[in-house]
Design an enzyme around this catalytic site. Sequence first.
Site, PDB file in Angstrom:
ATOM      1  N   LEU A 164       0.811  -1.223   0.000  1.00  0.00           N
ATOM      2  CA  LEU A 164       0.000   0.000   0.000  1.00  0.00           C
ATOM      3  C   LEU A 164       0.841   1.268   0.000  1.00  0.00           C
ATOM      4  CD1 LEU A 164      -1.601  -1.943   2.542  1.00  0.00           C
ATOM      5  CD2 LEU A 164      -3.346  -0.430   1.616  1.00  0.00           C
ATOM      6  N   ALA A 165       2.131   1.181   0.359  1.00  0.00           N
ATOM      7  CA  ALA A 165       2.937   2.404   0.498  1.00  0.00           C
ATOM      8  C   ALA A 165       2.901   3.190  -0.802  1.00  0.00           C
ATOM      9  CB  ALA A 165       4.372   2.043   0.858  1.00  0.00           C
ATOM     10  N   THR A 196      -5.754   2.005  -7.464  1.00  0.00           N
ATOM     11  CA  THR A 196      -6.867   2.950  -7.408  1.00  0.00           C
ATOM     12  C   THR A 196      -7.699   2.908  -8.692  1.00  0.00           C
ATOM     13  OG1 THR A 196      -7.300   5.338  -7.505  1.00  0.00           O
ATOM     14  CG2 THR A 196      -5.129   4.651  -8.146  1.00  0.00           C
ATOM     15  N   ASP A 197      -8.944   3.346  -8.602  1.00  0.00           N
ATOM     16  CA  ASP A 197      -9.776   3.453  -9.819  1.00  0.00           C
ATOM     17  C   ASP A 197      -9.326   4.616 -10.702  1.00  0.00           C
ATOM     18  OD1 ASP A 197     -10.639   5.538  -8.183  1.00  0.00           O
ATOM     19  OD2 ASP A 197     -12.783   5.107  -8.396  1.00  0.00           O
ATOM     20  N   GLU A 198      -8.467   5.495 -10.146  1.00  0.00           N
ATOM     21  CA  GLU A 198      -8.076   6.682 -10.918  1.00  0.00           C
ATOM     22  C   GLU A 198      -7.233   6.332 -12.145  1.00  0.00           C
ATOM     23  OE1 GLU A 198      -7.060  10.159  -8.681  1.00  0.00           O
ATOM     24  OE2 GLU A 198      -8.079   9.437  -6.892  1.00  0.00           O
ATOM     25  N   TYR A 237      -0.421  11.512 -10.182  1.00  0.00           N
ATOM     26  CA  TYR A 237      -0.687  10.434  -9.214  1.00  0.00           C
ATOM     27  C   TYR A 237      -1.194   9.187  -9.934  1.00  0.00           C
ATOM     28  CZ  TYR A 237      -3.452   7.644  -5.914  1.00  0.00           C
ATOM     29  OH  TYR A 237      -4.004   6.598  -5.198  1.00  0.00           O
ATOM     30  N   LYS A 290       0.514   5.425 -10.432  1.00  0.00           N
ATOM     31  CA  LYS A 290      -0.124   4.178  -9.974  1.00  0.00           C
ATOM     32  C   LYS A 290      -0.334   3.233 -11.159  1.00  0.00           C
ATOM     33  CE  LYS A 290      -1.462   3.160  -6.396  1.00  0.00           C
ATOM     34  NZ  LYS A 290      -0.813   2.517  -5.217  1.00  0.00           N
ATOM     35  N   TYR A 292     -13.946  22.464  -5.389  1.00  0.00           N
ATOM     36  CA  TYR A 292     -13.353  22.712  -6.713  1.00  0.00           C
ATOM     37  C   TYR A 292     -14.418  22.945  -7.779  1.00  0.00           C
ATOM     38  CZ  TYR A 292      -8.557  21.275  -5.508  1.00  0.00           C
ATOM     39  OH  TYR A 292      -7.297  21.197  -4.988  1.00  0.00           O
ATOM     40  N   GLY A 351      -6.661  19.216 -14.935  1.00  0.00           N
ATOM     41  CA  GLY A 351      -6.794  17.786 -15.305  1.00  0.00           C
ATOM     42  C   GLY A 351      -7.789  17.036 -14.443  1.00  0.00           C
TER      43      GLY A 351
HETATM   44  P1  NAD Z   1      -1.730   7.404   2.802  1.00  0.00           P
HETATM   45  O1  NAD Z   1      -1.079   8.544   2.085  1.00  0.00           O
HETATM   46  O2  NAD Z   1      -2.640   7.663   3.936  1.00  0.00           O
HETATM   47  O3  NAD Z   1      -0.607   6.387   3.330  1.00  0.00           O
HETATM   48  C1  NAD Z   1       0.535   6.066   2.589  1.00  0.00           C
HETATM   49  C2  NAD Z   1       1.542   5.454   3.552  1.00  0.00           C
HETATM   50  O4  NAD Z   1       2.705   5.108   2.785  1.00  0.00           O
HETATM   51  C3  NAD Z   1       2.010   6.416   4.648  1.00  0.00           C
HETATM   52  O5  NAD Z   1       1.990   5.765   5.899  1.00  0.00           O
HETATM   53  C4  NAD Z   1       3.412   6.781   4.244  1.00  0.00           C
HETATM   54  O6  NAD Z   1       4.258   7.056   5.352  1.00  0.00           O
HETATM   55  C5  NAD Z   1       3.859   5.524   3.502  1.00  0.00           C
HETATM   56  N1  NAD Z   1       4.924   5.799   2.534  1.00  0.00           N
HETATM   57  C6  NAD Z   1       4.958   6.812   1.630  1.00  0.00           C
HETATM   58  N2  NAD Z   1       6.113   6.773   0.947  1.00  0.00           N
HETATM   59  C7  NAD Z   1       6.818   5.704   1.425  1.00  0.00           C
HETATM   60  C8  NAD Z   1       8.078   5.134   1.107  1.00  0.00           C
HETATM   61  N3  NAD Z   1       8.871   5.675   0.166  1.00  0.00           N
HETATM   62  N4  NAD Z   1       8.492   4.028   1.773  1.00  0.00           N
HETATM   63  C9  NAD Z   1       7.691   3.466   2.734  1.00  0.00           C
HETATM   64  N5  NAD Z   1       6.504   3.987   3.089  1.00  0.00           N
HETATM   65  C10 NAD Z   1       6.061   5.090   2.435  1.00  0.00           C
HETATM   66  O7  NAD Z   1      -2.447   6.575   1.651  1.00  0.00           O
HETATM   67  P2  NAD Z   1      -3.818   5.762   1.693  1.00  0.00           P
HETATM   68  O8  NAD Z   1      -4.922   6.676   1.389  1.00  0.00           O
HETATM   69  O9  NAD Z   1      -3.860   4.939   2.920  1.00  0.00           O
HETATM   70  O10 NAD Z   1      -3.603   4.821   0.425  1.00  0.00           O
HETATM   71  C11 NAD Z   1      -2.930   3.573   0.544  1.00  0.00           C
HETATM   72  C12 NAD Z   1      -2.855   2.897  -0.809  1.00  0.00           C
HETATM   73  O11 NAD Z   1      -4.165   2.697  -1.327  1.00  0.00           O
HETATM   74  C13 NAD Z   1      -2.104   3.716  -1.859  1.00  0.00           C
HETATM   75  O12 NAD Z   1      -1.347   2.829  -2.644  1.00  0.00           O
HETATM   76  C14 NAD Z   1      -3.208   4.360  -2.683  1.00  0.00           C
HETATM   77  O13 NAD Z   1      -2.785   4.595  -3.998  1.00  0.00           O
HETATM   78  C15 NAD Z   1      -4.285   3.302  -2.601  1.00  0.00           C
HETATM   79  N6  NAD Z   1      -5.674   3.808  -2.698  1.00  0.00           N
HETATM   80  C16 NAD Z   1      -6.103   4.822  -1.889  1.00  0.00           C
HETATM   81  C17 NAD Z   1      -7.425   5.241  -1.984  1.00  0.00           C
HETATM   82  C18 NAD Z   1      -7.986   6.326  -1.080  1.00  0.00           C
HETATM   83  O14 NAD Z   1      -9.126   6.749  -1.273  1.00  0.00           O
HETATM   84  N7  NAD Z   1      -7.256   6.802  -0.084  1.00  0.00           N
HETATM   85  C19 NAD Z   1      -8.295   4.643  -2.899  1.00  0.00           C
HETATM   86  C20 NAD Z   1      -7.802   3.600  -3.697  1.00  0.00           C
HETATM   87  C21 NAD Z   1      -6.499   3.187  -3.586  1.00  0.00           C
END
Ligand code: NAD
Length: 347
Positions: free
Chosen positions: A81-82, A130-132, A155, A159, A212, A288
């Site tokens: 997830l990072a 992500t769906d994006e 972004y 992804k 927005y 965008g």
């Molecule tokens: P978030 O930004 O809350 O958390 C990301 C985490 O990754 C943080 O804890 C950060 O410290 C860690 N991180 C960032 N860079 C890092 C690195 N270089 N090494 C190690 N750790 C690192 O994100 P989120 O909203 O919890 O999303 C988690 C995942 O789910 C992402 O991959 C995102 O693309 C995906 N996602 C998010 C959503 C949403 O609505 N938030 C929807 C679909 C998918």
Amino acid sequence: MKVLITGGAGFIGSHVVRLFANKYPDYHIYNLDLLTYAGNLENLKDVENLPNYTFIKGDIVDQYFIDGLFETYKFDSVIHLAAESHVDRSIADPLAFVKTNVIGTMNLLNAFKTLWKDNFKSKLFYHISTDEVYGSLGQEGFFTEKTSYDPNSPYSASKASSDHFVRAYGETYGMPYIISNCSNNYGENQFPEKLIPLFINNIIHNKPLPVYGDGNYTRDWLYVKDHAIAIDLVFHKGKNHETYNIGGFNEWKNIDLVKLLCQQMDEKLNREKGTSEKLITYVKDRPGHDLRYAIDATKINKELGWKPSVTFEEGLDITIDWYLSNEDWLQSITNGDYQNYYQKQYH
Ligand code: NAD
């Protein structure tokens, strides 16, 4: 089983870590997180002393660190997830997104390829996306697992790129992988730069609610704990080399969502009806900006029996109550105090 969860101190990751560490005492959960501005270990206070949980601070972009870590721990699977996850930040600094989301994912793929030595039995690289990546929909239709990628923001482009590399490692080297593409999440512990917690915080403090453009952008919202449950199901029951779309069948125009939030907040704060709506301020559009996202989650529903457990109104109600009863958490996030927690806790 040694399960690596990357980004476990972030919003979604912390819910996944909690679910796995509590539900699977026989697994050992390793949470690897750099603790960027978005990572907050206070989210995992209730988990940090469990015997099957280990936190590791580190950067997935640092190849030497990752290689050494893998030699030490010999993980069996990963839920990755990072990421850098905020679209507005990707517009300001796209390269940071390439580094973490693309190079970071590549480092993990290479480290697993080496560690597993092409013997992939009982292994899994589960990539959270992500769906994006699908770009923007018009007024009609849904994203299915067969929709072509068409990312519009730095972004979503980063992804999409990482998704392609995961798939390529599957096709080229036979690495077992699953990808899931989820819609917008909301719920407890979300960093207050994202729409729902930002607006809850602003309403509490009577600050403007910046919407927005004309507010007609449409997103499909899913309660974060339902996403974590879906991740658990996909991890255990999903098919190798498959993609699953995860969504709430819950589309909202931003402006309608903000109005619902304002109504619920007025009731909970005992404010006169209509008070919070007066804070709505239309601001210059994001460049965008995708008009509409909507997920068709039929596949995960039919094949794995998953569906959201709460309605949007219920989930929003739980979320608002959580933010209202955790004002200390919001305070420590907004003034940056939470970043000292790691120092205090882990020296
Ligand atoms: P978030 O930004 O809350 O958390 C990301 C985490 O990754 C943080 O804890 C950060 O410290 C860690 N991180 C960032 N860079 C890092 C690195 N270089 N090494 C190690 N750790 C690192 O994100 P989120 O909203 O919890 O999303 C988690 C995942 O789910 C992402 O991959 C995102 O693309 C995906 N996602 C998010 C959503 C949403 O609505 N938030 C929807 C679909 C998918």
